[in-house]
Enzyme design. Sequence first.
Site: not given
Length: 436
Positions: A88-89, A93, A96, A183
Amino acid sequence: MISSSWQPVRFHHAWELAEVAQKAFGSLDLRHPLVAEMHRWGTLHISGKLQVLQLPKHYDFQGLRLTPAQTRARLGEFGYANVVAFQTRNPLHRVHEELTKRATQEVDGVLLLHPSVGMTKPGDVDHYTRVRAYKALAAGYYDPNRILLALLPLAMRMAGPREALWHALIRRNHGANHFIVGRDHAGPGNDSTGQPFYGPYDAQELLQRYSSGTQVREQYLNQGRTLPPWFTRPEVAEILAETYPPRHRQGVCIWFTGLSGAGKSTTAEVLTVLLLEHGRQVTLLDGDVVRTHLSKGLGFSKEDRNTNIRRIGFVAAEIVQHDGVAICAAVSPYRATRNDVRNLIGSEHFVEVFIDTPLEVCETRDTKGMYAKARRGEIKDFTGIDDPYEPPAQPEVTLDTVTHTPEENARLILHYLGQHGFVRMPTGMMQNGIKI
Ligand code: ADP
């Protein structure tokens, strides 16, 4: 790292930018950040044998920086056959969190929470903030026997599906055998090419609806609203709120441009006072004053003028970055240079104010006697006389100093800043016909 005792190195001349851009990024569009960057790369490619001399030194979050071998060893200690990696970058939340937990449960494994902390996309949340949030989340909301948080010092290339594949390979080298693709993985925004690699994950629709970082910033953080607990854990919300204060405590640059004698300094001085009254920290960078220290020794050639503007822009960007208000009042005659400064600061935090005073009026005022000297030929390259002034194409604010006083104009700017949230205004008050 390339060895300093040079092994035979092959130079490939004239690599084809278009070919590489098309193959790696599927696009020639200059709005793709890496395609744009490629235009600044040299014409040579170097290849040769690589030898690690020394790994880069990191001073931050040292306990979380694990090499692939260290990561594999640590994962091995958990004693599960399966490892799910999550790249992830962005801040994580609740959605996730749920996604990673379900994936881990599904394969009865351990989660490798593996955020990339190299260069990301401009506008992304900086990694210091993100990692503080990941730590809070990992410590408070995950089973400690099922999670390993480690950082990957990898710059994003924003290559979409190809990058997803590459990310998966990297995680395999770190000991993972499952990889969550979210996504628009590594997508550079609207210009990425959607490939089936994104996969038919059930969570995707949910992610699409709720994981927009832009939405989080615009609808919550900028307005000083706390992210709701169903969306983000309170510990994470608090860390994000610290880094993203509400708009009225964020930085902004008010950039005056106009001919000499147009009224930039006069208006800027009034605006400074009004902003101080409204509780903002203000630095005034006045062109004439700047030239006595920051830009001492610079003349008025096109190059020197640009250097002067870029220096002012650099200082303004630092001030804005640290949530201050920078008011810049310099002729800044060239459109391209002003746009460079705008890009440096970020357009959302840049308010270009065009003091649109006709040359004849400025010349009549001639407060510094400069126009008279320029007309007599005693000074050369004077803006408006024998050097061009390029008016802004789309300034945020245009002011008329013939029909409005400096105070009225300063209040117009204040009003603009209030409307855009940079200043908190008491509602409903009117002064001189202007709502303040
Ligand atoms: P600049 O900074 O653009 O070179 P200055 O603010 O130093 O311009 O000078 C503008 C001059 O014009 C000042 O002497 C100011 O008093 C005068 N002036 C007259 N009317 C106005 C107005 N409406 N707004 C700003 N300045 C005005």
